[in-house]
Enzyme design. Structure first.
Site: not given
Ligand code: AMP
Length: 279
Positions: A149-150, A153, A187, A36-37, A185, A31-32
Site C-alpha cells: 500500500k505504501d 516506503q 485515514r 491490511g495490518h 487505510s 495503530g488503529f
C-alpha cells in the site's frame, strides 16, 4: 500476549527469546488497526516464532500542517485484535520513550525520498527511515513486514536495509481492499459517506489502467485520461505516475514491470493507492 511500553524491558524479553534460537518478525504500525495490518501480522505469524507488532504514531514523519494531532487512535481495540491473532509482543512506546531527548541523528535515503510523496511531504521519509531504524535496533528482528500500500516506503526501506547492511529481510505484503475496492487505510475513518463514494474512483481508475496494460496498451497517455476523470470527480491529485518498480524512476510508457502510483485528496483527506504489473 506481552505489552511493552519501554525499550529496556522489551529488549530483555527479546534477548532471552533469541538466545533460545527463536526467530523474530517485526510489524511496524501506527495503530488503529484494520485488515491490511492484520494481513502483515498473519504473514509474520506464519514465518517466525515471535511476532512483535509496534504501535507508534511517529511525530517526526508528520509535517507541521499534517494530521498528527487528529490521527485516529484506539489502543484498547488494537490490543484485542492482536491478542486474537496470536501476536506475542506489542510495543507501544510513548513519544518520550522513543525520543527522550532532541533527536540529532536521522536516516535519509537520498533521491528516492524526494520523489512522489516526498515532493508533497518534505521530511516524511526521513522520519520514517529514522523511526524504522530505531525499531530495528530495539527489536533486532529477522524479518520486517511492510505493505505494498505504501509502495514508495517499501522501496525506500529496502534500499536502506541494503545500504546500511541491516541483517533483516524485508517482507512485502499485497494491498488489502474493502469489498468496494477502497484500499484499507486508518485515514479512511476521516471520510464522510459521500467522500467515500468519491474515493472509490481511485481504485476504479487504477484497475482500469491495469486492464489496459494487461491488454498490451502501454501508452502513457492513458494516465492523462485517468487524471482528467479523477479531477472531474472532485479528486485533487498530488500525482498519478508510472514508475519503475525497483527504483521509482518515472517511466515514459506503461510496459511491465511497472508501478502506477497515485496520491490525491478527497476533501481534507489524503489517500494513496497503487497497482503493480509484473512482466
Ligand atoms: P500504518 O499503520 O498506516 O503506518 O501502516 C503500517 C503497515 O501496514 C505499513 O507497512 C503499511 O504499508 C501496511 N498497510 C497499511 N494499509 C494496508 C493495506 N490496505 N494493505 C496492506 N498493507 C497495509
Amino acid at each position: 500476549m506481552r505489552v511493552f511500553f519501554d525499550k529496556k524491558s522489551l529488549r530483555k524479553f527479546l534477548e532471552e527469546n533469541r538466545s533460545l534460537g527463536k526467530t523474530v518478525s517485526l510489524v511496524p504500525t501506527m495503530g488503529f488497526l484494520h485488515k491490511g495490518h492484520i494481513s502483515l501480522v498473519r504473514r509474520a505469524r506464519g514465518m517466525s516464532s515471535i511476532v512483535v507488532v509496534s504501535i507508534f504514531v511517529n511525530p517526526i514523519q508528520f509535517g507541521p500542517n499534517e494530521d498528527l494531532d487528529r490521527y485516529p487512535r484506539d489502543l484498547g481495540s488494537d490490543l484485542r485484535l492482536l491478542d486474537k491473532e496470536g501476536v506475542d509482543v506489542v510495543f507501544c512506546p510513548t513519544v518520550e520513550e522513543m525520543y527522550p531527548e532532541e533527536q540529532l541523528c536521522f536516516v535519509e535515503v537520498k533521491e528516492l525520498q524526494d520523489r512522489l510523496c516526498g515532493l508533497f511531504r518534505p521530511g516524511h521519509f526521513r522520519g520514517v527511515c529514522t523511526v524504522v531504524t530505531k525499531l530495528f535496533n530495539i527489536v533486532q528482528p529477522d524479518f520486517a513486514h511492510f505493505g505494498e500500500k505504501d509502495y514508495q516506503q517499501l522501496v525506500i526501506l529496502r534500499k536502506m536495509v541494503k545500504d546500511l547492511d541491516f541483517p533483516i529481510k524485508i517482507v512485502p505484503s499485497p494491498i488489502v481492499r474493502d469489498a468496494d475496492n477502497l484500499a484499507l487505510s486508518s485515514r479512511n475513518s476521516y471520510l464522510t459517506a459521500d467522500e467515500r463514494k468519491i474515493a472509490l474512483n481511485i481504485s476504479k481508475e487504477l484497475f482500469w489502467i491495469k486492464e489496459k496494460i494487461e491488454e498490451g496498451n502501454y501508452d502513457i497517455k492513458i494516465l492523462e485520461e485517468s487524471r482528467g476523470r479523477l479531477q472531474e470527480k472532485g479528486i485533487k491529485l498530488d500525482y498519478l505516475k508510472a514508475v519503475s518498480t525497483d527504483n521509482l524512476e518515472e517511466k515514459t510508457d506503461l510496459a511491465p514491470p511497472v508501478a502506477v502510483l497515485l496520491a490525491g485528496w478527497v476533501g481534507k483527506v489524503r489517500l494513496i493507492d497503487n497497482i503493480i504489473v509484473e512482466s
